[in-house]
Design an enzyme around this catalytic site. Sequence first.
Site, PDB file in Angstrom:
ATOM      1  N   LEU A  71      43.760  16.291  20.255  1.00  0.00           N
ATOM      2  CA  LEU A  71      43.116  14.936  20.293  1.00  0.00           C
ATOM      3  C   LEU A  71      41.805  15.083  21.120  1.00  0.00           C
ATOM      4  CD1 LEU A  71      46.345  13.036  21.337  1.00  0.00           C
ATOM      5  CD2 LEU A  71      45.359  13.016  19.251  1.00  0.00           C
ATOM      6  N   LYS A  77      50.074  15.595  37.172  1.00  0.00           N
ATOM      7  CA  LYS A  77      49.267  14.820  36.096  1.00  0.00           C
ATOM      8  C   LYS A  77      49.949  14.197  35.098  1.00  0.00           C
ATOM      9  CE  LYS A  77      45.284  17.912  36.505  1.00  0.00           C
ATOM     10  NZ  LYS A  77      44.330  18.911  36.029  1.00  0.00           N
ATOM     11  N   PHE A  78      51.144  14.819  34.595  1.00  0.00           N
ATOM     12  CA  PHE A  78      51.838  14.496  33.532  1.00  0.00           C
ATOM     13  C   PHE A  78      52.760  13.083  33.596  1.00  0.00           C
ATOM     14  CE2 PHE A  78      55.864  14.618  30.911  1.00  0.00           C
ATOM     15  CZ  PHE A  78      55.297  14.431  29.827  1.00  0.00           C
ATOM     16  N   ASN A  79      52.992  13.048  35.030  1.00  0.00           N
ATOM     17  CA  ASN A  79      53.700  11.790  35.722  1.00  0.00           C
ATOM     18  C   ASN A  79      52.798  10.671  35.518  1.00  0.00           C
ATOM     19  OD1 ASN A  79      55.745  10.593  36.767  1.00  0.00           O
ATOM     20  ND2 ASN A  79      56.045  11.360  38.551  1.00  0.00           N
ATOM     21  N   ARG A  80      51.602  10.744  35.830  1.00  0.00           N
ATOM     22  CA  ARG A  80      50.352   9.778  35.708  1.00  0.00           C
ATOM     23  C   ARG A  80      50.345   9.476  34.294  1.00  0.00           C
ATOM     24  NH1 ARG A  80      47.811  12.427  39.997  1.00  0.00           N
ATOM     25  NH2 ARG A  80      46.644  13.695  38.599  1.00  0.00           N
ATOM     26  N   CYS A 121      49.989   9.634  11.641  1.00  0.00           N
ATOM     27  CA  CYS A 121      50.274   8.429  12.039  1.00  0.00           C
ATOM     28  C   CYS A 121      49.900   7.452  11.349  1.00  0.00           C
ATOM     29  CB  CYS A 121      49.880   8.210  13.579  1.00  0.00           C
ATOM     30  SG  CYS A 121      50.630   9.171  14.799  1.00  0.00           S
ATOM     31  N   GLY A 142      49.156   3.675  18.403  1.00  0.00           N
ATOM     32  CA  GLY A 142      48.931   5.155  18.962  1.00  0.00           C
ATOM     33  C   GLY A 142      48.855   5.482  20.222  1.00  0.00           C
ATOM     34  N   GLY A 143      48.979   4.533  21.036  1.00  0.00           N
ATOM     35  CA  GLY A 143      48.920   4.396  22.441  1.00  0.00           C
ATOM     36  C   GLY A 143      47.988   3.258  23.107  1.00  0.00           C
ATOM     37  N   PRO A 144      48.312   2.825  24.348  1.00  0.00           N
ATOM     38  CA  PRO A 144      47.836   1.833  24.848  1.00  0.00           C
ATOM     39  C   PRO A 144      46.307   1.829  24.960  1.00  0.00           C
ATOM     40  CG  PRO A 144      48.817   3.264  26.691  1.00  0.00           C
ATOM     41  CD  PRO A 144      49.151   3.632  25.474  1.00  0.00           C
TER      42      PRO A 144
END
Length: 392
Positions: A267, A55-58, A164, A305-307
């Site tokens: 989050l 999961k983390f890799n994804r 942020c 913040g992220g894609p």
Amino acid sequence: MASVEEIRNAQRAKGPATVLAIGTATPDNCLYQSDFADYYFRVTKSEHMTELKKKFNRICDKSMIKKRYIHLTEEMLEEHPNIGAYMAPSLNIRQEIITAEVPKLGKEAALKALKEWGQPKSKITHLVFCTTSGVEMPGADYKLANLLGLEPSVRRVMLYHQGCYAGGTVLRTAKDLAENNAGARVLVVCSEITVVTFRGPSEDALDSLVGQALFGDGSAAVIVGSDPDISIERPLFQLVSAAQTFIPNSAGAIAGNLREVGLTFHLWPNVPTLISENIENCLTKAFDPIGISDWNSLFWIAHPGGPAILDAVEAKVGLDKQKLKATRHILSEYGNMSSACVLFILDEMRKKSLKEGKTTTGEGLDWGVLFGFGPGLTIETVVLHSVGTDSN
């Protein structure tokens, strides 16, 4: 005898606050995202959690990040294994590392900004320091003032745990200081180190895993002042207006809690939707007085913040793909460095504009917007006006 009004008028600057120099810095330790899942599960002694690692890799693959700079090394984790655990008491050692290293990293960025500015550091009248990494008294602002050899009379503002959105906060604060104190030169520094948030994986905290995949370390510094002396100073961007708002009923959307185990982040999955659905209202309030309603006519500096957040904002306000190019580039090369990110993007934009022969520091455009998003859910909006590149 002068009147109060005469005194106040004399105290104020005539023109808008202006960014006069920018500097950035990162730790030396660089980690590539393609290898990070293997690294992370190894150093946290979690290689037995094979499904969670997948999961983390994804998550890492979807992050659009190529590399990040991280102060925390494998050797440090071997020496202090509680930092790499998911919920082990570790605040004391985290604090020891952070309170020493945050001002040092800030110093590196500040020295670059001071060098570009080219004036004696004795002319710095105000210092604004921001970090989400660690808390102490006297604070990182005091340590940095001493590391740089600033005057004891420098007027300091220390902002802790803003998160942020704080890259916008520090510019808003510097604008107020510069415009209300004639001759002021404000050194602004954001320095962020993820030692405070690093922890091992848990099946019960996927939002924590998202943070481990996104956040990186970095510091950025800008010098802000009004009425620049163009014989010795080079304006880069004018800070025309600045505003802050929070989205009602979203306090838990992005939340952090400082505990014995460090700073834990939480989050909500709908953060991209919350931000994208509220950003146009911020744009309208900021640009109505100027008469601008075409968001593609602006240059954009948005906190990465992220894609998923960038994609949602892009779609909601109908941005052309290239509008967030500078933001996506910084995300790719450094990850999410919290408050420092937008200042890195500001630096990237002015450098690329010069390199590509654009007519202004804002990609050839006159007007721009800088956005910060973070806990609250808080949005900072700064209206920028670029400067002609022929003056740089």
